[in-house]
Design an enzyme around this catalytic site. Structure first.
Site, mmCIF file in Angstrom:
data_model
loop_
_atom_site.group_PDB
_atom_site.id
_atom_site.type_symbol
_atom_site.label_atom_id
_atom_site.label_comp_id
_atom_site.label_asym_id
_atom_site.label_seq_id
_atom_site.Cartn_x
_atom_site.Cartn_y
_atom_site.Cartn_z
ATOM 1 N N SER A 1 0.838 -1.197 0.000
ATOM 2 C CA SER A 1 0.000 0.000 0.000
ATOM 3 C C SER A 1 0.874 1.248 0.000
ATOM 4 O O SER A 1 2.077 1.158 -0.287
ATOM 5 C CB SER A 1 -0.939 -0.011 1.211
ATOM 6 N N ASN A 2 0.316 2.392 0.310
ATOM 7 C CA ASN A 2 1.094 3.631 0.380
ATOM 8 C C ASN A 2 0.532 4.527 1.483
ATOM 9 O O ASN A 2 -0.446 4.180 2.138
ATOM 10 C CB ASN A 2 1.106 4.341 -0.979
#
Ligand code: C5P
Length: 410
Positions: free
Chosen positions: A217-218
């Site tokens: 993810s980020n």
């Protein structure tokens, strides 16, 4: 700004915040406005008719059917009130009255005048109630409907409530309400080009599963996309917010769809391609996902491990490819500082109408922080360099530019 000689219709419902209404009327009269008060029966339990009529210097109206018909106007007062008003303010608006307004019921003067208000006049609704009540699905659904249908719903404030608990439900102070009315009347709620338009906004990160407990993810917080959604609703747009996993409350009046992966986001978006007028890709979509999602938990059997990644669909570009002439595609281009040309390339490659270039320093702009510095480039190569702004203000300015683009495309 002035309220001199403006006709303010004030609907008062039966909530404890009604105790602030005498002060509000005072403030409006000090500004030389004409004020007529409509009360629900329940409101009379909190503040007296005599108080409100003395301060407004007008009779107070409650029932559609007058006790006695003494003048011709009495036959049709439920219509003439709506026609008279330059603005209709409902404060405090209780859950019960909000439900009646959304359902189109009109069994008293307050609700009937809501229906007969001239469509070009602003209608301000100030919900005030217990925090749990305000957050309840029925209240939120009804407020969403009212927002979509031209009302301006002003969120209650957070703080101490009558119950002694803290929460979001407090009616703003009379000074704030008076200032909001002044703005609404003088600008007549600047008719927005977004009124009645349908927007789809993607926001937040996506998660791409490696196994059942791990993902890629980020750091996207979703704040920019949520700010855009809230601002668009206030301009009268219908907004669907397709949100990746974020910890943000749903803005009032927004239809939210929670998704996890890019593929889920893509599916939710595709279903809305045809019905949407403007698609804003504010999500930080993961460009790749693990080729295989391993069931259970991968064991650490070796010192290195390889994960094969495959490209994800481009949600925004997918929209652009099929977009019809009346539709607009708007994207973001998060770049390492100094790479404005990458944003220009993205505008072309993804066939966008507008791109918002932003960088990330973790302090003033980019993920997680509350501010942003955007440079907006439209398809005609016009460039708008926005200063350091809160994400809410950046959202407003971005919508202004979108509205300009809508006018120039006409
Ligand atoms: O990741 P990239 O810089 O290409 O993102 C540019 C724009 O495209 C953003 O508005 C983002 O929301 C959108 N995007 C998307 N789907 C992807 C990648 C990006 O919608 N797979």
């Amino acid at each position: 700004m002035s309220l001199k000689d403006k006709n303010i219709l004030l609907g008062v419902c039966g909530g404890i915040a009604a105790y602030k209404i005498p002060t509000l009327i005072r403030l409006l009269k000090e500004r030389d406005a004409n004020v007529r008060v409509l009360m629900t029966q329940a409101a009379t339990r909190f503040v007296t008719e005599l108080t409100l009529s003395t301060l407004s210097q007008e009779p107070v109206w409650k029932d559609i059917f007058p006790d006695s018909v003494s003048a011709k106007e009495d036959w049709t007062r439920h219509i003439s009130m709506g026609e008279w008003a330059d603005v209709y303010v409902i404060a405090p608006a209780t859950a019960n009255t909000i439900a009646k307004l959304a359902a189109g019921m009109c069994d008293d003067m307050l609700t009937a005048s809501f229906i007969t208000l001239r469509p070009d006049k602003p209608n301000l609704i100030f919900p005030a109630m217990d925090g749990e009540m305000f957050a309840s699905p029925s209240v939120q659904r009804n407020l969403a409907w009212l927002s979509r249908n031209g009302c301006t719903v002003i969120n209650p404030e957070s703080g101490e409530l009558a119950s002694g608990k803290c929460g979001t439900g407090r009616m703003p102070e009379p000074e704030t309400i008076a200032a909001t009315i002044e703005t609404a009347v003088t600008e007549n709620l600047r008719r927005s080009k977004l009124q009645g338009k349908s927007l789809v906004i993607t926001a937040g990160p996506t998660r791409e599963k490696i196994d059942d407990v791990r993902f890629i993810s980020n750091y996207s917080s979703g704040k920019m996309g949520f700010a855009l959604a809230a601002a668009a609703v206030k301009r009268g747009a219908g907004v669907t917010l397709i949100a990746g996993p974020v910890h943000l409350p749903t803005p009032n009046g927004v239809d939210r769809i929670d998704v996890e992966s890019t593929e889920e986001m893509n599916r939710a978006a595709k279903e809305r391609y045809r019905s949407c007028d403007i698609f804003i890709g504010a999500a930080a979509v993961a460009d790749y996902r693990p080729a295989n999602h391993v069931a259970g938990k991968i064991k650490k059997n070796s010192n290195t491990m390889e994960i094969i990644l495959v490209r994800n669909p481009d949600v925004l570009a997918g929209f652009s490819k099929q977009k019809k002439t009346h539709q607009l595609a708007v994207g973001f281009s998060l770049e390492t500082a100094g790479n404005l040309d990458n944003a220009r390339e993205k505008l072309e490659q993804k066939e966008l109408d507008l791109v918002a270039y932003n960088t990330f320093d973790g302090i003033t702009s980019g993920f997680e922080v509350d501010t942003n510095i955007l440079t907006l480039i439209d398809k005609h190569s016009n460039v708008h360099e926005l200063p350091l702004l809160s994400k809410n203000e950046a959202a407003e300015q971005m919508l202004d530019v979108i509205e300009e683009l809508m006018s120039s495309d006409k």
